[in-house]
Design a protein around this motif. Structure first.
Motif, mmCIF file in Angstrom:
data_model
loop_
_atom_site.group_PDB
_atom_site.id
_atom_site.type_symbol
_atom_site.label_atom_id
_atom_site.label_comp_id
_atom_site.label_asym_id
_atom_site.label_seq_id
_atom_site.Cartn_x
_atom_site.Cartn_y
_atom_site.Cartn_z
ATOM 1 N N TRP A 149 0.834 -1.258 0.144
ATOM 2 C CA TRP A 149 -0.335 -0.174 0.292
ATOM 3 C C TRP A 149 1.286 1.404 0.086
ATOM 4 O O TRP A 149 0.792 1.868 -1.274
ATOM 5 N N PHE A 177 -2.394 2.994 -5.661
ATOM 6 C CA PHE A 177 -2.942 1.874 -6.825
ATOM 7 C C PHE A 177 -2.109 2.347 -8.212
ATOM 8 O O PHE A 177 -2.742 1.059 -8.953
ATOM 9 N N ASP A 224 -2.007 -5.186 -1.820
ATOM 10 C CA ASP A 224 -3.375 -4.172 -0.902
ATOM 11 C C ASP A 224 -4.140 -3.688 -2.233
ATOM 12 O O ASP A 224 -4.801 -4.241 -3.127
ATOM 13 N N ASP A 225 -5.156 -2.497 -2.135
ATOM 14 C CA ASP A 225 -6.158 -2.444 -2.971
ATOM 15 C C ASP A 225 -6.030 -2.003 -3.715
ATOM 16 O O ASP A 225 -4.784 -1.345 -4.329
ATOM 17 N N ARG A 236 -10.674 -0.021 -10.594
ATOM 18 C CA ARG A 236 -10.478 0.832 -8.975
ATOM 19 C C ARG A 236 -8.460 1.512 -9.411
ATOM 20 O O ARG A 236 -7.775 0.792 -9.075
ATOM 21 N N TRP A 265 -6.389 -7.829 -0.330
ATOM 22 C CA TRP A 265 -6.874 -7.080 -0.131
ATOM 23 C C TRP A 265 -8.556 -7.103 0.051
ATOM 24 O O TRP A 265 -8.919 -7.361 -1.561
ATOM 25 N N ARG A 282 -15.554 8.072 1.181
ATOM 26 C CA ARG A 282 -14.626 8.058 0.683
ATOM 27 C C ARG A 282 -15.245 7.638 -0.906
ATOM 28 O O ARG A 282 -14.814 6.368 -1.941
ATOM 29 N N LYS A 333 -6.777 -8.968 4.028
ATOM 30 C CA LYS A 333 -6.690 -8.404 5.153
ATOM 31 C C LYS A 333 -8.094 -7.573 4.465
ATOM 32 O O LYS A 333 -8.869 -7.320 3.292
ATOM 33 N N ASP A 337 -10.612 -4.756 4.543
ATOM 34 C CA ASP A 337 -11.182 -3.778 5.528
ATOM 35 C C ASP A 337 -12.374 -3.115 5.512
ATOM 36 O O ASP A 337 -13.548 -4.077 4.700
ATOM 37 N N ASN A 393 -14.014 0.509 4.618
ATOM 38 C CA ASN A 393 -13.511 2.040 5.319
ATOM 39 C C ASN A 393 -14.610 3.845 5.346
ATOM 40 O O ASN A 393 -14.039 4.358 5.200
ATOM 41 N N SER A 440 -9.648 1.636 7.400
ATOM 42 C CA SER A 440 -9.521 2.910 7.481
ATOM 43 C C SER A 440 -8.083 3.364 8.961
ATOM 44 O O SER A 440 -8.558 3.662 9.475
ATOM 45 N N GLY A 441 -7.363 1.541 8.818
ATOM 46 C CA GLY A 441 -6.624 1.252 10.349
ATOM 47 C C GLY A 441 -7.192 0.623 10.960
ATOM 48 O O GLY A 441 -7.880 -0.708 11.134
ATOM 49 N N TRP A 493 -5.357 -4.272 11.433
ATOM 50 C CA TRP A 493 -3.779 -3.270 11.365
ATOM 51 C C TRP A 493 -4.475 -2.194 12.329
ATOM 52 O O TRP A 493 -5.431 -1.975 12.213
ATOM 53 N N ASP A 511 -3.523 3.446 10.401
ATOM 54 C CA ASP A 511 -2.906 3.892 8.925
ATOM 55 C C ASP A 511 -1.646 4.994 9.798
ATOM 56 O O ASP A 511 -1.186 5.090 8.698
HETATM 57 C C1 GLA Z 1 -6.893 1.519 4.606
HETATM 58 C C2 GLA Z 1 -6.222 0.863 4.796
HETATM 59 C C3 GLA Z 1 -4.988 1.242 4.253
HETATM 60 C C4 GLA Z 1 -4.861 0.924 3.052
HETATM 61 C C5 GLA Z 1 -6.314 1.412 2.220
HETATM 62 C C6 GLA Z 1 -6.514 1.412 1.216
HETATM 63 O O1 GLA Z 1 -7.539 3.251 4.107
HETATM 64 O O2 GLA Z 1 -5.917 1.526 6.195
HETATM 65 O O3 GLA Z 1 -4.384 0.296 5.377
HETATM 66 O O4 GLA Z 1 -5.278 -0.872 3.062
HETATM 67 O O5 GLA Z 1 -7.387 1.815 2.824
HETATM 68 O O6 GLA Z 1 -7.184 1.717 0.319
#
Ligand code: GLA
Length: 743
Positions: A345, A350, A375-376, A382, A420, A452, A485, A487, A489, A537-538, A554, A557
């Motif tokens: 990340w 991206f 990750d994302d 995306r 992710w 977001r 992972k 998530d 958000n 988001s963390g 996690w 962030d």
């Molecule tokens: C959140 C997560 C980050 C990362 C982003 C991806 O903010 O906390 O670690 O994975 O999304 O978009």
């Protein structure tokens, strides 16, 4: 252990003993009255603890008042109900459609009916819960009934045998003849009388990038509370608070921690009445909660965990750690050391493709790192955060041929592979939204708020959950995937569901959480070998219920090592190090711009499940050498960090040698006290700093050797005189000291 004796009135007195803690309550003319919760006491019938204060005429007495001094408004209650004379915050408020009481009325009265003791901890429903077998815990179930409305309430109390931990839960059954609505149901409520010293509430507040900062605030006459109304447990407050005295420290004084095993709206409150009695309670936050119960139906609250210490908050935390590590986390990864990973990340955001990931993986393998996490950004279109949530098909421009060729490339390098997901969300710009606009959680006829650039999926719907299960299972079966992972958000708004009738819309926020649990149950059961990490988001959903599905989360962030001191040490008030995901990221740090040495970033990240979050291909050979050393060190220390006992020595806000906010320190000690790992970080240096760091948790008679210097010390010397760390320190410099018992 649960002992039951009889009071002078020939009613039961319950004495629950968990580890070295006692919890005592009694039936008093049918009322359930709290007598004591704290370090163990040995009298079985401490009825003298019941304060019989004379009250004035504004305080009501029930028609069947047992004694002239008695009023529910003053009595220390175990399950205070609304509407019959206790004006403090209630643990239970029901609104009756009719039956034997006035339609629409809400007054409730409860009287004891019976009790039962079972060995172990019964499974009551499918919500996340602590588990314990018949050698590990005992459970008392007390049944009470409203004689007028005919409603039945069951209070569950589990006492762990080896830990000073009690677990409570409340179940309300509609045994009346008409439907009713549960408007308020708390999982636990205890009235502390005679707390003595000034009481404080210790809690964990925060926001994005700044989660779980510890704060202590004095109680006042009235309520002090922390809560979330965001549809998730949230960054802003963690579902935890402890009642402590102003004199309580890490090692001294009373502490009763209350932690709610729940991922949705919650409230934990301490309400002080004019007589100094403190009602300490935890449960679902009631602002937008209304649950319909037809006759015969039961509502069961999430569970609340009480960790009790007479010797400071350190002991309270260690009991939470052991309980959550060994009796809440589950699955194959529960006790295993976690693979050291690199996540792309902060390396690429991206902008990546298979070649870039393979290049990072090659360097990772070269440094001894064990897993690459993609990750994302791997699916749909995306390329930023404005689209494609819900479109979980591989973006073949980035990953030609799909996941399989990529995972094979990564595996050929000897690495595991992680991925992710953000399953609970839907982007307005997505194929999924085009096909199913009604799958977004929201109020018809009202524009939906975005956060977001995304909406939330309606997790209350079984068809949405089934589709998610099939889609996620499809991805996880399409290639060799070792880690996920998961998530989440954004928080919930305009919460309503097209799939529920009007009288059930007040159930949405709780049903959302139950829907997430159901999906997680299915996915984690179908993929038992996968290591799941939670994320929001963390650390916005870092709560005990999530640990039931994910053995790690996690943490934040914010990967800045100095910021992480507050975050990780705050998190450690409740959660074990094994559950905290901590990564070394680039310097200057992406969130704060602060520069911190590679060594210190490593020392701080080794405070949990360790990994990296930077572009390995951009590092110097010296930095790569450092990674090799860090990886080797962490592999040696992982058992200690993962299963050792944590002692917080200096919090970032503490005073050291006359100055506040200059250092932080903590240590892990193996359960047999033969090994310890001490981390000391200088946040802000000064001229000629003189530092003596007093350790904890060692065997006073043991002889310990500092592995690096070979110097030997007795345990009592290290704990009473301390380690002499006087030297010239730079800002952000740190040291890790590994002590081995040699005699
Ligand atoms: C959140 C997560 C980050 C990362 C982003 C991806 O903010 O906390 O670690 O994975 O999304 O978009």
């Amino acid at each position: 252990m649960i002992k039951i004796t009889e009071s002078q009135n020939r009613e039961p007195v319950f004495h629950l003993q968990a580890g070295d803690a006692s919890y005592i309550f009694a039936v008093f003319h049918g009322f359930l009255l709290h007598l004591y919760c704290g370090p163990a006491i040995s009298d079985d019938d401490p009825e003298y603890l019941l304060v019989r204060v004379n009250h004035d005429s504004v305080v009501p007495r029930p028609a069947d008042t047992p004694e002239s001094w008695f009023s529910p408004d003053i009595a220390p209650q175990e399950c205070p109900v609304w509407g019959t004379g206790d004006y403090r915050p209630s643990a239970l408020k029901l609104r009756y459609d009719g039956g034997c009481v006035t339609p629409g009325s809400s007054a409730t009265a409860l009287r004891y009916v019976s009790h039962e003791i079972v060995k172990g901890k019964p499974v009551i429903d499918r919500q996340p819960a602590v588990y314990a077998d018949e050698n590990e815990a005992d459970t008392l179930i007390v049944t009470a009934r409203d004689p007028s409305a005919g409603v039945t309430v069951r209070l569950y109390y589990t006492a762990m045998r080896d830990l000073p931990v009690f677990i409570r839960r409340t179940a309300a059954e509609n045994t009346s003849t008409a439907p009713l609505t549960v408007e308020r149901i708390f999982s636990a409520s205890l009235d502390f009388t005679g707390w003595g010293e000034r009481a404080e509430l210790l809690h964990l507040w925060g926001t994005w990038g700044r989660e779980r900062h510890m704060e202590r605030t004095p109680l006042c006459h009235g309520s002090v509370s922390v809560s979330s109304r965001r549809g998730a447990s949230s960054h802003h407050h963690n579902p935890f608070a402890a009642l402590v005295s102003e004199k309580t420290t890490e090692t001294y004084g009373p502490a009763v921690g209350l932690s709610l095993v729940y991922s949705g709206n919650f409230e934990i409150a301490a309400d002080t009445d004019p007589f100094g009695s403190v009602r300490f309670m935890a449960g679902i936050e009631p602002t937008d909660f209304a649950w319909r119960l037809e006759p015969g139906e039961t509502f069961v609250s999430p569970e609340a965990v009480l960790s009790v210490s007479g010797e400071g908050v350190g002991k309270m935390s260690r009991a939470f750690h052991r309980l959550y590590r060994e009796h809440l986390c589950r699955g194959e990864w529960r006790d295993r050391e976690r693979p050291i990973l690199v996540n792309n990340w902060e390396a690429t955001y991206f902008r990546f493709d298979s070649d870039k990931l393979a290049a990072i993986a090659k360097d990772a393998a070269d440094c001894g790192i064990e897993m690459l996490v993609m990750d994302d950004g791997w699916f749909g279109e995306r390329n930023d955060d404005r689209s494609s949530l819900g479109d979980l098909f591989v973006n073949e421009e980035k990953l030609p041929g799909g996941l399989k060729p990529l995972t094979e490339r990564i595996r050929a390098l000897g690495l595991k592979f992680g991925i992710w997901f953000e399953p609970e969300m839907i982007s307005p710009r997505s194929k999924l939204y085009e096909a199913h606009p009604d799958w977004a959680l929201g109020t018809a006829g009202r524009p939906l708020s975005v956060a977001r650039s995304q909406y939330v999926l309606d997790m209350t719907r079984a068809d949405v959950r089934d589709w998610l299960f099939e889609t996620i299972a499809g991805v996880l079966s399409s290639a060799d995937i070792d880690y996920v992972k998961w998530d989440f958000n954004r928080n919930l708004t305009e919460a309503a569901s097209a799939a529920l009738p009007p009288e059930r819309q007040g159930e949405i926020l709780h049903r959302y959480v139950l829907g997430v649990y159901e999906l997680l149950d299915r996915i984690t059961a179908a993929f038992p070998h996968v290591l799941f990490e939670g994320c929001s988001s963390g650390g916005g959903r870092f709560d005990p219920a999530m640990l039931y599905y994910f053995p790690q989360f996690w943490t934040s962030d914010d990967t800045d090592a100095m910021e992480r001191l507050d975050i990780q040490l705050g998190t450690s008030f409740v959660y074990p190090a094994s559950a905290m995901s901590c990564h070394v990221s680039a310097s200057p740090n992406h969130q704060t711009g602060r520069e911190t040495s590679f060594v210190t970033r490593g020392h701080v990240a080794m405070g949990g499940a360790f990994g990296y979050e930077l572009d390995l291909t951009k590092l110097t050979p010296e930095e790569k050498d450092l990674i090799r050393r860090q990886v080797a060190e962490y592999k040696r220390f992982a058992p200690l960090v993962t299963r050792g006992d944590l002692y917080r020595l200096i919090l970032p806000g503490d005073t050291m040698n006359g100055r506040a906010g200059c250092c932080a320190a903590w240590m892990y000690v193996s359960p047999d006290k033969t090994e310890a790992l001490v981390t000391f970080v200088v946040i802000r240096t000064t001229v000629h700093p003189v530092y003596f760091l007093r350790l904890e948790g060692l065997d006073p008679a043991g002889l310990y050797e500092d592995e690096a210097s070979g110097v030997r010390y007795r345990g009592d010397t290290l704990m009473r005189a301390g380690l002499n760390l006087t030297k010239t320190w730079r800002d952000g410099e740190s040291v890790m000291i590994h002590l081995l018992r040699v005699g």
